[in-house]
Design a protein around this motif. Structure first.
Motif, PDB file in Angstrom:
ATOM      1  N   ARG A 171      -3.627   4.894   8.499  1.00  0.00           N
ATOM      2  CA  ARG A 171      -3.450   3.454   8.345  1.00  0.00           C
ATOM      3  C   ARG A 171      -4.651   2.823   7.641  1.00  0.00           C
ATOM      4  N   ARG A 172      -5.851   3.336   7.958  1.00  0.00           N
ATOM      5  CA  ARG A 172      -7.069   2.762   7.381  1.00  0.00           C
ATOM      6  C   ARG A 172      -7.213   3.110   5.901  1.00  0.00           C
ATOM      7  N   LYS A 173      -6.758   4.315   5.518  1.00  0.00           N
ATOM      8  CA  LYS A 173      -7.001   4.786   4.158  1.00  0.00           C
ATOM      9  C   LYS A 173      -5.730   4.884   3.317  1.00  0.00           C
ATOM     10  N   TRP A 174      -4.639   4.355   3.804  1.00  0.00           N
ATOM     11  CA  TRP A 174      -3.362   4.463   3.106  1.00  0.00           C
ATOM     12  C   TRP A 174      -3.408   3.719   1.770  1.00  0.00           C
ATOM     13  N   ARG A 175      -2.906   4.395   0.702  1.00  0.00           N
ATOM     14  CA  ARG A 175      -2.833   3.768  -0.620  1.00  0.00           C
ATOM     15  C   ARG A 175      -1.401   3.675  -1.135  1.00  0.00           C
ATOM     16  N   GLY A 176      -0.495   4.467  -0.571  1.00  0.00           N
ATOM     17  CA  GLY A 176       0.912   4.360  -0.914  1.00  0.00           C
ATOM     18  C   GLY A 176       1.333   5.023  -2.210  1.00  0.00           C
ATOM     19  N   ALA A 204       5.260   7.913   8.983  1.00  0.00           N
ATOM     20  CA  ALA A 204       5.327   6.642   9.706  1.00  0.00           C
ATOM     21  C   ALA A 204       4.758   5.502   8.870  1.00  0.00           C
ATOM     22  N   GLU A 205       3.660   5.763   8.197  1.00  0.00           N
ATOM     23  CA  GLU A 205       3.051   4.710   7.378  1.00  0.00           C
ATOM     24  C   GLU A 205       3.911   4.391   6.171  1.00  0.00           C
ATOM     25  N   GLU A 206       4.511   5.417   5.577  1.00  0.00           N
ATOM     26  CA  GLU A 206       5.396   5.197   4.433  1.00  0.00           C
ATOM     27  C   GLU A 206       6.633   4.409   4.862  1.00  0.00           C
ATOM     28  N   GLY A 207       7.134   4.719   6.058  1.00  0.00           N
ATOM     29  CA  GLY A 207       8.287   3.987   6.564  1.00  0.00           C
ATOM     30  C   GLY A 207       7.974   2.524   6.794  1.00  0.00           C
ATOM     31  N   GLU A 208       6.796   2.240   7.339  1.00  0.00           N
ATOM     32  CA  GLU A 208       6.413   0.854   7.558  1.00  0.00           C
ATOM     33  C   GLU A 208       6.241   0.122   6.242  1.00  0.00           C
ATOM     34  N   GLY A 209       5.703   0.832   5.237  1.00  0.00           N
ATOM     35  CA  GLY A 209       5.564   0.206   3.922  1.00  0.00           C
ATOM     36  C   GLY A 209       6.906  -0.134   3.324  1.00  0.00           C
ATOM     37  N   GLY A 210       7.909   0.763   3.481  1.00  0.00           N
ATOM     38  CA  GLY A 210       9.243   0.501   2.952  1.00  0.00           C
ATOM     39  C   GLY A 210       9.902  -0.667   3.635  1.00  0.00           C
TER      40      GLY A 210
END
Length: 216
Positions: A171-176, A204-210
């Motif tokens: 979550r802290r370093k996510w760039r997508g 999980a992070e990709e899903g939240e971004g979507g």
């Protein structure tokens, strides 16, 4: 419970500025308390720092002897040189016993405690620099000299969750981006996280971004 650290009438930073000191047991004890007032240390970590102070004191004594012998030439028996040699001999001898003695005294008075240090260290890593349990335990045992049982107990009492730590880092370093995911995966692998936890955290992070994009 251990007694509070000794009160200082001066700034610890002044004591930490080693300058041109000759370190005996009392000075090493006071310097150890100053170091511990800045942050906890393991016994091995503190011992290494105090030992380095003694080594620098030895180096200064050798340099003074060399300077006398070089500049005085034939005056080998000059009182200054003889006094410097005697002082250096005392420093060499005291350094061998002063550090263990200072550490024993610090431990006896409750200022240095590997159990307390391990608990503090785990809390700091969980909050600021999460790692896998394996890497965290290795850092405590091999890097800081804490006993294996002490490291395990500190980790167990912290309720440390490796998947949650992995997710926090993602979550802290996510760039997508795909390139960003590759770098992030390599980074998390170096920190000892398991591939399953890494993939779950990325998904999980990709899903939240979507979901955020759909809401927009």
């Amino acid at each position: 419970s251990p007694p509070p650290l000794l009160p200082f009438s001066f700034s610890p930073s002044r004591l930490l500025s080693t300058g041109r000191r000759d370190w005996d047991g009392g000075a090493l004890f006071a310097h150890g308390v100053a170091l511990l007032s800045a942050r906890p240390h393991s016994q091995q970590e503190l011992g290494l720092k105090l030992q380095r102070l003694c080594e620098r004191s030895k180096a200064r004594s050798r340099a003074r002897i060399d300077r006398f012998e070089t500049t005085r030439g034939f005056e080998r028996r000059a009182p200054e040189l003889r006094a410097t040699r005697e002082r250096a001999a005392r420093a060499f001898e005291s350094c061998a016993v002063a550090v263990p003695r200072a550490l024993d005294e610090l431990a006896r008075e409750g200022h240095v405690d590997d159990d307390a240090f391990a608990a503090w260290f785990v809390a700091q890593r969980v909050k600021h620099r999460p790692k896998s349990l394996v890497e965290l335990r290795r850092e405590l045992v091999q890097g800081k000299g804490v006993e294996e049982r002490c490291a395990r107990r500190a980790i167990e009492q912290s309720a440390y969750s490796e998947p949650e730590a992995c997710r926090a880092l993602v979550r802290r370093k996510w760039r997508g981006t795909m390139a960003g995911q590759g770098k992030l995966t390599a980074y998390l692998t170096r920190r000892g996280f398991r591939r399953d936890d890494i993939q779950a955290a990325l998904a999980a992070e990709e899903g939240e971004g979507g979901e955020e994009e759909e809401e927009e």
